[in-house]
Design a protein around this motif. Structure first.
Motif, mmCIF file in Angstrom:
data_model
loop_
_atom_site.group_PDB
_atom_site.id
_atom_site.type_symbol
_atom_site.label_atom_id
_atom_site.label_comp_id
_atom_site.label_asym_id
_atom_site.label_seq_id
_atom_site.Cartn_x
_atom_site.Cartn_y
_atom_site.Cartn_z
ATOM 1 N N ALA A 48 0.831 -1.206 0.000
ATOM 2 C CA ALA A 48 0.000 0.000 0.000
ATOM 3 C C ALA A 48 0.866 1.256 0.000
ATOM 4 O O ALA A 48 0.521 2.260 -0.632
ATOM 5 N N CYS A 49 2.002 1.202 0.711
ATOM 6 C CA CYS A 49 2.918 2.353 0.733
ATOM 7 C C CYS A 49 3.493 2.622 -0.656
ATOM 8 O O CYS A 49 3.602 3.774 -1.086
ATOM 9 N N ARG A 72 2.174 1.887 -3.558
ATOM 10 C CA ARG A 72 1.112 2.438 -4.402
ATOM 11 C C ARG A 72 0.801 3.882 -4.013
ATOM 12 O O ARG A 72 0.544 4.736 -4.882
ATOM 13 N N LEU A 73 0.838 4.185 -2.724
ATOM 14 C CA LEU A 73 0.557 5.542 -2.258
ATOM 15 C C LEU A 73 1.527 6.548 -2.863
ATOM 16 O O LEU A 73 1.119 7.605 -3.362
ATOM 17 N N ASP A 111 0.791 7.189 -6.478
ATOM 18 C CA ASP A 111 -0.475 7.880 -6.728
ATOM 19 C C ASP A 111 -0.457 9.347 -6.319
ATOM 20 O O ASP A 111 -1.156 10.170 -6.917
ATOM 21 N N ASP A 117 -9.222 10.629 -0.372
ATOM 22 C CA ASP A 117 -8.676 9.339 -0.796
ATOM 23 C C ASP A 117 -7.643 8.835 0.214
ATOM 24 O O ASP A 117 -7.646 7.647 0.572
ATOM 25 N N THR A 118 -6.767 9.723 0.693
ATOM 26 C CA THR A 118 -5.758 9.288 1.664
ATOM 27 C C THR A 118 -6.413 8.905 2.995
ATOM 28 O O THR A 118 -5.963 7.960 3.662
ATOM 29 N N ARG A 168 -9.360 7.564 3.281
ATOM 30 C CA ARG A 168 -9.955 6.253 3.042
ATOM 31 C C ARG A 168 -8.893 5.151 3.087
ATOM 32 O O ARG A 168 -9.129 4.057 3.607
ATOM 33 N N ARG A 169 -7.720 5.456 2.551
ATOM 34 C CA ARG A 169 -6.660 4.441 2.538
ATOM 35 C C ARG A 169 -6.229 4.081 3.966
ATOM 36 O O ARG A 169 -6.040 2.902 4.275
ATOM 37 N N ILE A 170 -6.037 5.075 4.822
ATOM 38 C CA ILE A 170 -5.601 4.762 6.174
ATOM 39 C C ILE A 170 -6.724 4.080 6.949
ATOM 40 O O ILE A 170 -6.476 3.178 7.759
ATOM 41 N N ASP A 213 -8.948 2.071 5.627
ATOM 42 C CA ASP A 213 -8.971 0.690 5.139
ATOM 43 C C ASP A 213 -7.931 -0.163 5.846
ATOM 44 O O ASP A 213 -8.214 -1.278 6.281
ATOM 45 N N ILE A 214 -6.712 0.359 5.957
ATOM 46 C CA ILE A 214 -5.653 -0.485 6.511
ATOM 47 C C ILE A 214 -5.733 -0.558 8.032
ATOM 48 O O ILE A 214 -5.384 -1.579 8.628
#
Length: 274
Positions: A223-224, A226-227, A230, A243-244, A246-248, A250-251
């Motif tokens: 994920a890092c 890809r981050l 992106d 978006d960021t 949502r990413r944190i 999610d994980i």
């Protein structure tokens, strides 16, 4: 690293220009054409593409080392391949360049972090091969050159990755002058992350980086990677900020994230290290 396991036919009917090995959760892909300084041709491009596509689908892999056999890491295009291209039509040239562009993208976008082990000189397309890797370690004696302009060409397919790695100003110079520059300069500019005095020190640094990757949460590492890709050149808009977030979220809510935080708080080893 753990003991090496050779996979003679892992992804194709057996790569003919590469060696592919497995060291536990670390794969090693070695360019194996030392007689032509590991230069690209149609076969090398096709095999690198197929191998990295397969490695990217392997959820058990935690790191990939891209290495080379012989005195040079990669000298760019193979002379016989270049001779064949001299007679290509525009459509044939476009298709051929498209295959190289797809190979570079396949390595760059591979979910597994890729470490370049640069043991010798890097020319033309070889610079692009280093640039698409996430981490690059080179011996101090290695030289680099974006030599395309000397042949009346330009580093087009590798350009997006090299400009990101070298920076715009350095790229403006080295694209147009085709000067050779040292590993120390490549390090100063950011193309290379670490320098090593010799092959033994090079292996030690590569192994240490692989160990560092293995110490981290497998899903978090992917994920890092890809981050960074992106957000690196994205404007910081409301959409990006959401978006960021949502990413944190999610994980944090994932099994790995919960395990990692709980293990840290309780001073225990997380599941991926247990």
């Amino acid at each position: 690293m753990t003991a090496s396991t050779r996979h003679p036919d892992p992804f194709l009917d057996g790569p003919t220009t590469l060696r592919v090995e497995r060291h536990g959760a670390v794969a090693r892909v070695t360019l194996d054409r030392p007689d032509v300084r590991n230069a690209f041709n149609d076969t090398v491009i096709a095999e690198l593409t197929a191998v990295f596509e397969a490695l990217g689908r392997d959820g058990s892999l935690r790191a990939i080392v891209l290495a080379a056999e012989g005195k040079a890491f990669c000298a760019g295009a193979d002379l016989n391949w270049m001779k064949a291209m001299a007679g290509y039509s525009w459509d044939e040239n476009h298709a051929d360049a498209g295959r190289l562009a797809h190979m570079l993208w396949t390595i760059y976008s591979c979910p597994v972090p890729v470490i370049a082990r640069v043991q010798g000189d890097v020319y033309a397309g070889g610079v692009g091969l280093v640039a698409v890797c996430d981490i690059a370690v080179a011996v101090e004696s290695a030289g680099f050159c974006l030599s395309e302009a000397k042949l009346g060409l330009l580093p087009a397919t590798i350009g997006p990755y090299v400009v990101r790695a070298l920076g715009e100003q350095a790229s403006r110079r080295y694209f147009v002058t085709a000067e050779r520059f040292s590993a120390a300069e490549a390090h100063r500019l950011g193309l290379v992350h670490e320098l090593a005095a010799d092959a033994e020190a090079l292996d030690a640094k590569v192994d240490a980086l692989a160990v560092a990757l293995l110490a981290n949460g497998p899903a978090a590492v992917r994920a890092c990677k890809r981050l960074v890709q992106d957000v690196a050149h994205a404007p910081i808009t409301l959409q990006l900020r959401d978006d960021t977030a949502r990413r944190i979220a999610d994980i944090r809510a994932s099994d790995e994230g919960r395990d990692g935080v709980q293990s840290f708080l309780s001073k225990a080893k997380p599941s991926w290290l247990a």
